[in-house]
Design a protein around this motif. Structure first.
Motif, PDB file in Angstrom:
ATOM      1  N   ARG A 102       0.835  -1.210   0.000  1.00  0.00           N
ATOM      2  CA  ARG A 102       0.000   0.000   0.000  1.00  0.00           C
ATOM      3  C   ARG A 102       0.866   1.255   0.000  1.00  0.00           C
ATOM      4  O   ARG A 102       0.592   2.219  -0.711  1.00  0.00           O
ATOM      5  N   SER A 106       0.769   4.010  -2.929  1.00  0.00           N
ATOM      6  CA  SER A 106       0.198   5.325  -2.602  1.00  0.00           C
ATOM      7  C   SER A 106       1.215   6.444  -2.719  1.00  0.00           C
ATOM      8  O   SER A 106       0.849   7.602  -2.962  1.00  0.00           O
ATOM      9  N   SER A 179      -6.340   6.210  -1.603  1.00  0.00           N
ATOM     10  CA  SER A 179      -6.662   4.881  -1.085  1.00  0.00           C
ATOM     11  C   SER A 179      -7.484   4.086  -2.090  1.00  0.00           C
ATOM     12  O   SER A 179      -7.276   2.877  -2.266  1.00  0.00           O
ATOM     13  N   ASP A 180      -8.415   4.758  -2.783  1.00  0.00           N
ATOM     14  CA  ASP A 180      -9.224   4.062  -3.789  1.00  0.00           C
ATOM     15  C   ASP A 180      -8.349   3.561  -4.935  1.00  0.00           C
ATOM     16  O   ASP A 180      -8.574   2.461  -5.466  1.00  0.00           O
ATOM     17  N   GLU A 183      -6.737   0.471  -3.667  1.00  0.00           N
ATOM     18  CA  GLU A 183      -7.685  -0.641  -3.599  1.00  0.00           C
ATOM     19  C   GLU A 183      -7.978  -1.198  -4.989  1.00  0.00           C
ATOM     20  O   GLU A 183      -8.148  -2.411  -5.167  1.00  0.00           O
ATOM     21  N   SER A 189     -10.787  -4.899  -2.015  1.00  0.00           N
ATOM     22  CA  SER A 189     -10.917  -3.813  -1.046  1.00  0.00           C
ATOM     23  C   SER A 189     -11.237  -4.370   0.330  1.00  0.00           C
ATOM     24  O   SER A 189     -12.101  -5.232   0.481  1.00  0.00           O
ATOM     25  N   ILE A 193     -10.624  -1.145   6.744  1.00  0.00           N
ATOM     26  CA  ILE A 193      -9.720   0.004   6.751  1.00  0.00           C
ATOM     27  C   ILE A 193     -10.459   1.223   6.238  1.00  0.00           C
ATOM     28  O   ILE A 193     -11.023   1.196   5.138  1.00  0.00           O
ATOM     29  N   ASN A 194     -10.470   2.264   7.025  1.00  0.00           N
ATOM     30  CA  ASN A 194     -11.119   3.507   6.615  1.00  0.00           C
ATOM     31  C   ASN A 194     -10.346   4.121   5.465  1.00  0.00           C
ATOM     32  O   ASN A 194      -9.130   4.266   5.507  1.00  0.00           O
ATOM     33  N   SER A 195     -11.062   4.505   4.432  1.00  0.00           N
ATOM     34  CA  SER A 195     -10.400   4.987   3.221  1.00  0.00           C
ATOM     35  C   SER A 195      -9.722   6.336   3.415  1.00  0.00           C
ATOM     36  O   SER A 195      -8.873   6.711   2.612  1.00  0.00           O
ATOM     37  N   ASN A 199      -3.695   4.441   7.544  1.00  0.00           N
ATOM     38  CA  ASN A 199      -3.532   2.999   7.389  1.00  0.00           C
ATOM     39  C   ASN A 199      -3.902   2.555   5.981  1.00  0.00           C
ATOM     40  O   ASN A 199      -3.361   1.572   5.459  1.00  0.00           O
ATOM     41  N   ALA A 200      -4.836   3.275   5.365  1.00  0.00           N
ATOM     42  CA  ALA A 200      -5.220   2.936   4.003  1.00  0.00           C
ATOM     43  C   ALA A 200      -4.089   3.183   3.026  1.00  0.00           C
ATOM     44  O   ALA A 200      -4.091   2.632   1.918  1.00  0.00           O
TER      45      ALA A 200
END
Length: 339
Positions: A102, A106, A179-180, A183, A189, A193-195, A199-200
């Motif tokens: 991730r 990101s 984050s999207d 994912e 997805s 995990i909150n987007s 952490n995302a």
């Protein structure tokens, strides 16, 4: 034939060295195959621990990511408290990579500066929102630790859609879009995990701390001027009280001196009067005992006082009563000299 064998050996050695890679202590390695993160059968990224590993040469590349805790120093920024007072807050963040794949996706290839840009934007907006809920006293005292905990949890776990702070929502939307994108690359997805959380993005915030809280220059100058005026007023009051006390002490001392001198003078007059009375009594007693002898002694004292200065001139008759004792002594000497 020999040249071909030598060429094959070179190709084999080159392929062997190209297929080996080393992950050092404090790092984790992810393998990229055609610029895509290598995954296992469960579609989970393959993470290599420290040591010597093998990859497919020319096809796979390795990206080593630092697993140690990173420190991000934030530039001092202006924030507003609950009382609408401006504060200059200097802070720092301790963070680490929690999900390497991730994080790699990101940050566009594991770029620390890009990660810190995302983290700083989120942190600044979240800290601004939390500081706006507290007064200055709460920020600098017991509520400070709770403030840091709330900010850290908000960064790690994200915020709910009920947050009304526009700046926080803007930062959350930015992280959510990244984050999207991550994912979509995962094709799996994770709803847990909150987007809009860090952490995302594969980042875990370990600690958040405020190093220093200052007032803006214009506010601090005004406060210092007011404090100086208050201290000067206190100093003037103390000086006036000191002068008043000094005048009281001086007046008391002058009164005591005057009273002591008056009492001493009174005692001296009393003693002198008693002495004069005693002297007069002695003279009176002596006169009563022998008036002739007393008169003789007084005349001798008068002679001494009169004849002690040779520059004085006295014009008196020899028959005067003042010289009667001299005349009587002369007659006594004459009579004693005759047969």
């Amino acid at each position: 034939m020999r040249n071909c064998l030598l060429l094959i050996i070179i190709i084999v050695l080159f392929s062997l060295f190209g297929s080996l890679f080393l992950v050092e202590e404090g790092e984790r390695g992810i393998v990229l195959r055609f610029s895509k993160v290598l995954r296992d059968k469960s579609n989970n990224p393959v993470i290599y621990k420290p040591g010597l590993h093998i990859k497919i040469p020319f096809i796979e590349t390795v990206k080593n990511l630092d697993t140690r805790i990173q420190t991000m120093e934030n530039q001092a920024d202006r924030f507003v408290s609950l009382e609408k007072k401006d504060l200059i807050v200097d802070s720092y963040i301790k963070w680490r990579i929690s999900d390497f794949s991730r994080y790699y996706l990101s940050t566009g290839g594991g770029d620390i500066s890009q990660a810190e840009i995302l983290l700083k934007r989120k942190f600044s907006d979240r800290l601004r929102s939390e500081l706006g809920k507290l007064d200055v006293k709460g920020i600098v005292t017991d509520s400070r630790n709770r403030l840091m905990t709330d900010v850290r949890n908000a960064l790690n776990n994200g915020t709910s859609g009920e947050d009304e702070d526009i700046q926080v929502i803007t930062a959350d939307n930015t992280i959510a879009s990244d984050s999207d994108r991550v994912e979509n690359d995962f094709h799996n997805s994770q709803a847990s995990i909150n987007s809009n959380s860090m952490n995302a993005l594969g980042i875990q915030v370990v600690d958040v701390r405020i190093k220093q809280i200052n007032l803006p220059t214009e506010v601090s100058d005004a406060i210092y001027q007011r404090m100086r005026a208050e201290r000067e007023a206190v100093a003037r009051r103390h000086r006036s009280q000191g002068l008043e006390a000094a005048e009281k002490l001086r007046a008391t001392a002058d009164y005591q001196v005057t009273r002591t001198l008056a009492e001493a003078k009174r005692q001296a007059l009393i003693i002198r009067g008693e002495a004069d009375a005693a002297t007069a009594k002695l003279y009176a007693d002596a006169f009563n005992e022998d008036p002739e002898f007393y008169a003789f002694i007084r005349s001798l004292v008068a002679y001494e006082n009169s004849f002690s200065n040779k520059n004085d001139i006295m014009v008196l008759s020899t028959e005067s009563d003042f010289f009667r004792f001299i005349q009587s002594s002369k007659n006594t000497l004459v009579n004693s000299s005759q047969p």
